[in-house]
Structures are given as C-alpha cells and as structure tokens.
Design a protein around this motif. Structure first.
Motif, PDB file in Angstrom:
ATOM      1  N   SER A  63     -12.250  17.443  60.790  1.00  0.00           N
ATOM      2  CA  SER A  63     -12.167  19.270  60.596  1.00  0.00           C
ATOM      3  C   SER A  63     -11.290  19.486  59.885  1.00  0.00           C
ATOM      4  CB  SER A  63     -11.099  19.375  62.179  1.00  0.00           C
ATOM      5  OG  SER A  63     -12.712  19.007  62.999  1.00  0.00           O
ATOM      6  N   GLU A  64     -10.516  19.199  59.555  1.00  0.00           N
ATOM      7  CA  GLU A  64      -9.196  19.270  58.571  1.00  0.00           C
ATOM      8  C   GLU A  64     -10.374  19.152  56.846  1.00  0.00           C
ATOM      9  OE1 GLU A  64      -6.311  20.846  55.994  1.00  0.00           O
ATOM     10  OE2 GLU A  64      -6.762  20.928  57.969  1.00  0.00           O
ATOM     11  N   LEU A  65     -11.220  18.342  56.974  1.00  0.00           N
ATOM     12  CA  LEU A  65     -11.939  18.472  55.326  1.00  0.00           C
ATOM     13  C   LEU A  65     -12.631  20.116  55.304  1.00  0.00           C
ATOM     14  CD1 LEU A  65     -13.584  15.271  53.890  1.00  0.00           C
ATOM     15  CD2 LEU A  65     -15.463  18.194  54.190  1.00  0.00           C
ATOM     16  N   HIS A  66     -13.473  20.478  56.732  1.00  0.00           N
ATOM     17  CA  HIS A  66     -14.262  21.657  57.043  1.00  0.00           C
ATOM     18  C   HIS A  66     -13.486  22.549  56.157  1.00  0.00           C
ATOM     19  CE1 HIS A  66     -17.807  19.497  57.970  1.00  0.00           C
ATOM     20  NE2 HIS A  66     -17.448  18.741  58.806  1.00  0.00           N
ATOM     21  N   ARG A  67     -12.494  23.039  56.737  1.00  0.00           N
ATOM     22  CA  ARG A  67     -11.440  23.957  56.374  1.00  0.00           C
ATOM     23  C   ARG A  67     -11.550  23.692  55.178  1.00  0.00           C
ATOM     24  NH1 ARG A  67      -7.031  25.554  55.264  1.00  0.00           N
ATOM     25  NH2 ARG A  67      -5.861  23.053  55.126  1.00  0.00           N
ATOM     26  N   MET A  68     -11.229  22.902  54.574  1.00  0.00           N
ATOM     27  CA  MET A  68     -11.029  22.751  53.145  1.00  0.00           C
ATOM     28  C   MET A  68     -12.197  23.405  52.072  1.00  0.00           C
ATOM     29  SD  MET A  68      -8.992  19.037  52.040  1.00  0.00           S
ATOM     30  CE  MET A  68      -7.253  19.220  52.681  1.00  0.00           C
ATOM     31  N   LEU A  69     -13.666  23.123  52.568  1.00  0.00           N
ATOM     32  CA  LEU A  69     -14.672  23.445  51.858  1.00  0.00           C
ATOM     33  C   LEU A  69     -14.564  25.301  51.769  1.00  0.00           C
ATOM     34  CD1 LEU A  69     -17.035  20.505  53.333  1.00  0.00           C
ATOM     35  CD2 LEU A  69     -16.534  20.621  51.067  1.00  0.00           C
ATOM     36  N   ALA A  70     -14.018  25.215  52.967  1.00  0.00           N
ATOM     37  CA  ALA A  70     -14.044  26.776  53.416  1.00  0.00           C
ATOM     38  C   ALA A  70     -13.506  27.302  51.906  1.00  0.00           C
ATOM     39  CB  ALA A  70     -13.836  26.916  54.904  1.00  0.00           C
ATOM     40  N   GLU A  71     -12.355  26.694  52.554  1.00  0.00           N
ATOM     41  CA  GLU A  71     -11.445  27.134  51.454  1.00  0.00           C
ATOM     42  C   GLU A  71     -11.867  27.734  49.145  1.00  0.00           C
ATOM     43  OE1 GLU A  71      -7.879  24.827  51.132  1.00  0.00           O
ATOM     44  OE2 GLU A  71      -6.535  26.685  52.751  1.00  0.00           O
ATOM     45  N   ALA A  72     -12.848  26.319  49.143  1.00  0.00           N
ATOM     46  CA  ALA A  72     -12.987  25.708  47.874  1.00  0.00           C
ATOM     47  C   ALA A  72     -14.163  27.057  48.005  1.00  0.00           C
ATOM     48  CB  ALA A  72     -13.593  24.412  48.259  1.00  0.00           C
ATOM     49  N   SER A  73     -15.416  27.558  49.389  1.00  0.00           N
ATOM     50  CA  SER A  73     -16.156  28.225  48.880  1.00  0.00           C
ATOM     51  C   SER A  73     -15.627  29.328  47.919  1.00  0.00           C
ATOM     52  CB  SER A  73     -16.483  28.160  49.995  1.00  0.00           C
ATOM     53  OG  SER A  73     -16.172  29.745  50.479  1.00  0.00           O
TER      54      SER A  73
END
Length: 232
Positions: free
Chosen positions: A151-161
């Motif tokens: 779940s934290e990885l998906h949050r990081m992907l959002a930040e990377a967007s």
C-alpha cells in the motif's frame, strides 16, 4: 475494549437500518434517549456511534435539533466505503458484490493512470524510494506486513506522478482500504511472490516507459483483483 466493541456493533446496527431505509435519507433519527433504549445501549455509547456515523457522512447531528439521516450519494466520501462494503458483503439475503466491483474498477482506472505518470515524471530519488519499498514487500515477515508495504508503494507511485491531487486521492482511498484489508490478504500470503508480481511494474517505471508502465499496472491490478476476490 468491551466499550469499543459495543460501539462497533452499534455503528453496524444503525448503518444497516439506514441503508435498508428503516431511516431513509432526510428523516430524523428518534431522540437519543429513545434511540439508546431501542438498541439497548447507554446514551454515551450511542453518542460515540453517532460521531462515527457522522464522520462517515451518514448522519448529521445539530444541537437542539437532533440527528438527521443524510443522502450518502450526495454527501458521502471515500471514508464511507468500509461501511458500505461491509454492509453489502454481510447482507443476510446474500452478498452483494456491486460495491466491490465498482471499487476495483476505480482502483484499476486510477492505478494505471498514476503508474503511467510516475514513469514519465519520476526522479532519481523517487526511484530509490520505490525500489527500497519494493524490497520491503518481498522481505515482509507476514501477509499483513506485506500488504501494508505494498500500500505504501502505491502511495509512493502517486507522489512520483507529480500530481498532488492524486496523492490526496490515494491517501484517502488507502486509508479506507487498510481499514478492511483483512478481506483482501490473499495476494500477500507469500510476500516473496507478492514482490515478484510487482517487478514488471517497477521495471517499466524505472525505464521511463509510460505505455509499458500502464500495461504492467493493468496486469498487476487484475492479478491481485482475482486473488482478492477469490478469497472473498
């Protein structure tokens, strides 16, 4: 602990009575003294439950007026999803997977879009965080830890967007998801396998290939959807 359990049970009872239209949108709940007596609880327990239901967007309490039932389709937000999902899956007439299907549809739409943007906009610092988090998924000691790490990885992907609105959307949806994560742990029973499933997605983001990243995200989200639904 006992009081919290009683509040949880009361939230569920009132939620069900609202969603089955015993108390339809626009109506007023009975006075607190009457409502508490009807459910066999104290007014203190009732107040705690009403606060939770108000936070979810199902009711609104006004001093001197009472508690009104809201139209959740107009007033509710993502924080209401755990209540709606729990109600639909535990319907005495049989599980209604409609909400579940719609949640996964949104998950796929947002997830693929965010991953494609992350491939286009990620920085070197973003990539390092993503790869470290990817490793944390595979090294997790148990299913729950792997699920939280993913779940934290998906949050990081959002930040990377690079899109702050997506970050806030993902934060809200993840908060909702983590409340009921026990329903969806099948993909994470084997943390090493969970990490391997993420590898093509991370490789596409690292390569900066938005098209490949979108396709890899779609495959990953579909794989995990099938595993999650198979458990349910």
């Amino acid at each position: 602990m006992a009081r919290d359990s009683l509040v949880d049970a009361l939230v569920t009872r009132i939620r069900d009575d609202i969603l089955t239209l015993r108390y339809p949108p626009g109506s007023m709940l009975p006075a607190e003294r009457e409502l508490a007596a009807g459910y066999g609880v104290t007014r203190t327990t009732l107040k705690h439950a009403l606060v939770r239901l108000a936070q979810a967007g199902l009711v609104e309490t006004r001093h001197g007026v009472g508690t009104a039932v809201l139209d959740y389709r107009r007033r509710g937000g993502p924080e209401l999803l755990p209540l709606l999902l729990s109600h639909s899956l535990n319907d005495p007439a049989g599980p209604d997977v409609g909400w579940l299907d719609e949640i996964f549809e949104v998950r796929a739409d947002i997830g693929t879009r965010i991953t494609a943007l992350a491939a286009q906009r990620r920085t070197a610092a973003d990539l390092q965080k993503l790869h470290d988090q990817h490793a944390a998924v595979g090294a997790a000691p148990d299913a729950d830890s792997a699920q939280i790490a993913e779940s934290e990885l998906h949050r990081m992907l959002a930040e990377a967007s690079g899109n702050r609105v997506y970050v806030l959307m993902v934060n809200s949806l993840m908060h909702t998801y983590l409340e009921v994560r026990y329903l969806f742990q099948a993909p994470f029973v084997d943390p090493v396998a969970a990490g391997h499933r993420l590898t093509p997605l991370l490789a596409a983001v690292s390569a900066g290939d938005a098209t490949a990243a979108r396709a890899a995200a779609a495959r990953y989200l579909e794989q995990t959807r099938r595993l999650m639904l198979g458990e349910i």
